[in-house]
Design an enzyme around this catalytic site. Structure first.
Site, PDB file in Angstrom:
ATOM      1  N   ASP A  39       0.842  -1.204   0.000  1.00 22.69           N
ATOM      2  CA  ASP A  39       0.000   0.000   0.000  1.00 22.69           C
ATOM      3  C   ASP A  39       0.876   1.253   0.000  1.00 22.69           C
ATOM      4  OD1 ASP A  39      -1.769   2.045   0.366  1.00 22.69           O
ATOM      5  OD2 ASP A  39      -2.630   1.270   2.233  1.00 22.69           O
ATOM      6  N   TYR A 128      -2.794  16.179 -10.606  1.00 26.87           N
ATOM      7  CA  TYR A 128      -2.182  14.894 -10.953  1.00 26.87           C
ATOM      8  C   TYR A 128      -0.777  15.116 -11.535  1.00 26.87           C
ATOM      9  CZ  TYR A 128      -1.358  10.708 -13.849  1.00 26.87           C
ATOM     10  OH  TYR A 128      -0.804   9.605 -14.461  1.00 26.87           O
ATOM     11  N   TRP A 153      -1.624   8.282 -22.655  1.00 25.37           N
ATOM     12  CA  TRP A 153      -2.828   7.663 -23.220  1.00 25.37           C
ATOM     13  C   TRP A 153      -2.781   6.123 -23.147  1.00 25.37           C
ATOM     14  CZ3 TRP A 153      -4.732  10.646 -28.202  1.00 25.37           C
ATOM     15  CH2 TRP A 153      -4.793  12.008 -27.919  1.00 25.37           C
TER      16      TRP A 153
HETATM   17  P1  NDP Z   1      -4.142   2.124 -13.293  1.00 28.67           P
HETATM   18  O1  NDP Z   1      -5.051   3.138 -12.716  1.00 28.67           O
HETATM   19  O2  NDP Z   1      -4.683   1.084 -14.205  1.00 28.67           O
HETATM   20  O3  NDP Z   1      -3.372   1.358 -12.135  1.00 28.67           O
HETATM   21  C1  NDP Z   1      -2.879   2.026 -11.019  1.00 28.67           C
HETATM   22  C2  NDP Z   1      -2.828   1.021  -9.907  1.00 28.67           C
HETATM   23  O4  NDP Z   1      -2.332   1.686  -8.756  1.00 28.67           O
HETATM   24  C3  NDP Z   1      -4.199   0.424  -9.547  1.00 28.67           C
HETATM   25  O5  NDP Z   1      -4.102  -0.980  -9.526  1.00 28.67           O
HETATM   26  C4  NDP Z   1      -4.454   0.996  -8.169  1.00 28.67           C
HETATM   27  O6  NDP Z   1      -5.117   0.095  -7.317  1.00 28.67           O
HETATM   28  C5  NDP Z   1      -3.044   1.191  -7.669  1.00 28.67           C
HETATM   29  N1  NDP Z   1      -3.017   2.066  -6.503  1.00 28.67           N
HETATM   30  C6  NDP Z   1      -3.647   3.246  -6.316  1.00 28.67           C
HETATM   31  N2  NDP Z   1      -3.412   3.690  -5.067  1.00 28.67           N
HETATM   32  C7  NDP Z   1      -2.627   2.762  -4.469  1.00 28.67           C
HETATM   33  C8  NDP Z   1      -2.044   2.639  -3.187  1.00 28.67           C
HETATM   34  N3  NDP Z   1      -2.247   3.541  -2.224  1.00 28.67           N
HETATM   35  N4  NDP Z   1      -1.287   1.555  -2.916  1.00 28.67           N
HETATM   36  C9  NDP Z   1      -1.089   0.603  -3.860  1.00 28.67           C
HETATM   37  N5  NDP Z   1      -1.624   0.651  -5.073  1.00 28.67           N
HETATM   38  C10 NDP Z   1      -2.375   1.726  -5.384  1.00 28.67           C
HETATM   39  O7  NDP Z   1      -2.960   2.929 -13.990  1.00 28.67           O
HETATM   40  P2  NDP Z   1      -2.062   2.541 -15.230  1.00 28.67           P
HETATM   41  O8  NDP Z   1      -1.629   1.124 -15.150  1.00 28.67           O
HETATM   42  O9  NDP Z   1      -2.713   3.047 -16.444  1.00 28.67           O
HETATM   43  O10 NDP Z   1      -0.821   3.500 -14.940  1.00 28.67           O
HETATM   44  C11 NDP Z   1       0.487   3.005 -14.666  1.00 28.67           C
HETATM   45  C12 NDP Z   1       1.431   4.182 -14.570  1.00 28.67           C
HETATM   46  O11 NDP Z   1       1.425   4.914 -15.802  1.00 28.67           O
HETATM   47  C13 NDP Z   1       1.082   5.195 -13.474  1.00 28.67           C
HETATM   48  O12 NDP Z   1       2.264   5.650 -12.883  1.00 28.67           O
HETATM   49  C14 NDP Z   1       0.415   6.341 -14.225  1.00 28.67           C
HETATM   50  O13 NDP Z   1       0.587   7.552 -13.545  1.00 28.67           O
HETATM   51  C15 NDP Z   1       1.188   6.296 -15.533  1.00 28.67           C
HETATM   52  N6  NDP Z   1       0.457   6.852 -16.669  1.00 28.67           N
HETATM   53  C16 NDP Z   1      -0.805   6.393 -16.988  1.00 28.67           C
HETATM   54  C17 NDP Z   1      -1.493   6.929 -18.050  1.00 28.67           C
HETATM   55  C18 NDP Z   1      -2.856   6.472 -18.415  1.00 28.67           C
HETATM   56  O14 NDP Z   1      -3.407   6.952 -19.415  1.00 28.67           O
HETATM   57  N7  NDP Z   1      -3.451   5.518 -17.696  1.00 28.67           N
HETATM   58  C19 NDP Z   1      -0.892   7.993 -18.895  1.00 28.67           C
HETATM   59  C20 NDP Z   1       0.423   8.380 -18.479  1.00 28.67           C
HETATM   60  C21 NDP Z   1       1.060   7.817 -17.412  1.00 28.67           C
HETATM   61  P3  NDP Z   1      -6.705   0.191  -7.104  1.00 28.67           P
HETATM   62  O15 NDP Z   1      -7.309  -0.351  -8.365  1.00 28.67           O
HETATM   63  O16 NDP Z   1      -6.901  -0.671  -5.901  1.00 28.67           O
HETATM   64  O17 NDP Z   1      -7.015   1.643  -6.878  1.00 28.67           O
END
Ligand code: NDP
Length: 298
Positions: A39, A128, A153
């Site tokens: 977490d 963000y 994206w």
């Molecule tokens: P997702 O939202 O699919 O996944 C993010 C994950 O982080 C989720 O599984 C979420 O869990 C978890 N999470 C959130 N809060 C916590 C916490 N406190 N402790 C542990 N886990 C946590 O994101 P993506 O896979 O799309 O993104 C991956 C990376 O890429 C990130 O760093 C994002 O900033 C970056 N990114 C993403 C883009 C996009 O379009 N999606 C664009 C540019 C960059 P839960 O489901 O339980 O909340």
């Protein structure tokens, strides 16, 4: 070789479970994991996880990604996107591990029309973006062995995504309106995960100073959300899907037509030359990845 993966059930985290598996012993956690803490809101917990596991590589795919919600929940976004990466960086440095982390084109202000290079001045437009930028800065300051992948994206076949929304709406309506003044490259979580595995392998076998740094990683080419939607409907039409809307009935509208709490950048183009030159990797076009994902979901 031991790898610690955080955020295993996100779009990118899920694909990393597959792509990192052949590199070594993989311990994959999410925020609900028991035994080891995954977490990111529990700073002492994640630090203890690193001390206990002593990984060679930490890959952090967890993040607070709810861009609009972050505007009214800045404290949580800051804790997960800025403070936790800083703590991970300190812990990685203490055990001599590489830290791999993901960031975003939202660290830029979206001006102009040229693809952003890694060294371009940052200027996030929303909470963000500011928290993600602070996370990058803390990592760079605290852990020399870092790989930060800025992307844009992101989509995956699993869970909801823009293409699925367009297909659903195209079944219900004969006209769609989609933003045509934000530009970027839809990038598959699969591609990011595969690129990550290649980068980790190179980093582990090369001198640390040679590979550490920030890299832009996105599929090749560019489009707008409007162009993306049209491509999705064209592919659906070739696949014989029965839809009310078609690629010619997707109407372009400016960002102002869909007001959101968080301001979005207009120019999300990323220059990926540094990644391709440094690691000898090739990035396929965004259309290849989206077409493949559509084949999987339709
Ligand atoms: P997702 O939202 O699919 O996944 C993010 C994950 O982080 C989720 O599984 C979420 O869990 C978890 N999470 C959130 N809060 C916590 C916490 N406190 N402790 C542990 N886990 C946590 O994101 P993506 O896979 O799309 O993104 C991956 C990376 O890429 C990130 O760093 C994002 O900033 C970056 N990114 C993403 C883009 C996009 O379009 N999606 C664009 C540019 C960059 P839960 O489901 O339980 O909340």
């Amino acid at each position: 070789m031991k790898i610690l993966l955080l955020g295993k059930n996100g779009q990118v985290g899920w694909e990393l479970q597959r792509s990192l598996a052949p590199l070594g012993e993989l311990v994959a956690l999410d925020r609900h994991s028991t035994g080891l803490c995954g977490d990111l809101a529990n700073l002492a917990g994640i630090s203890a996880t690193v001390r206990q596991m002593q990984p060679d590589v930490i890959v952090n795919a967890a993040a607070y990604t709810a861009v609009d919600k972050a505007e009214s929940d800045a404290a949580t976004a800051y804790a997960v996107n800025a403070e936790a990466p800083g703590v991970l960086a300190e812990a990685a440095s203490a055990v001599g591990a590489w830290l791999v982390h993901y960031s975003t084109d939202y660290v830029f202000d979206g001006s102009g029309s040229q693809p952003w290079e890694e060294g371009a001045p940052t200027g996030p437009l929303n909470v963000y973006g500011r928290t993600k930028l602070e996370g990058e800065q803390r990592i760079v300051a605290r852990c020399a062995k870092h790989l930060i992948l800025r992307t844009s994206w992101v989509y995956s076949a699993r869970g909801g995504n823009f293409a699925k929304t367009m297909l659903r709406l195209a079944k219900e309506r004969d006209h769609l309106t989609v933003i045509d003044d934000q530009f970027g490259a839809p990038t598959g979580a699969e591609l990011l995960a595969d690129v990550t595995a290649h980068m980790v392998r190179s980093a582990l076998t090369g001198a640390a100073g040679r590979f550490a740094g920030i890299y832009h990683v996105a599929a090749a080419g560019e489009t707008s959300w409007h162009g993306y939607a049209r491509f999705v409907l064209e592919c659906a039409s070739w696949a014989g899907l029965a839809l009310k809307a078609s690629s010619s009935t997707v109407d372009p509208v400016p960002t102002a037509a869909f007001p959101t709490p968080a301001v979005r950048p207009h120019n999300s183009r990323l220059n990926t030359a540094k990644l391709q030159d440094s690691f000898g990797l090739y990035l396929p076009t965004w259309q290849q990845g989206v077409a493949r994902m559509l084949t999987e979901i339709t």
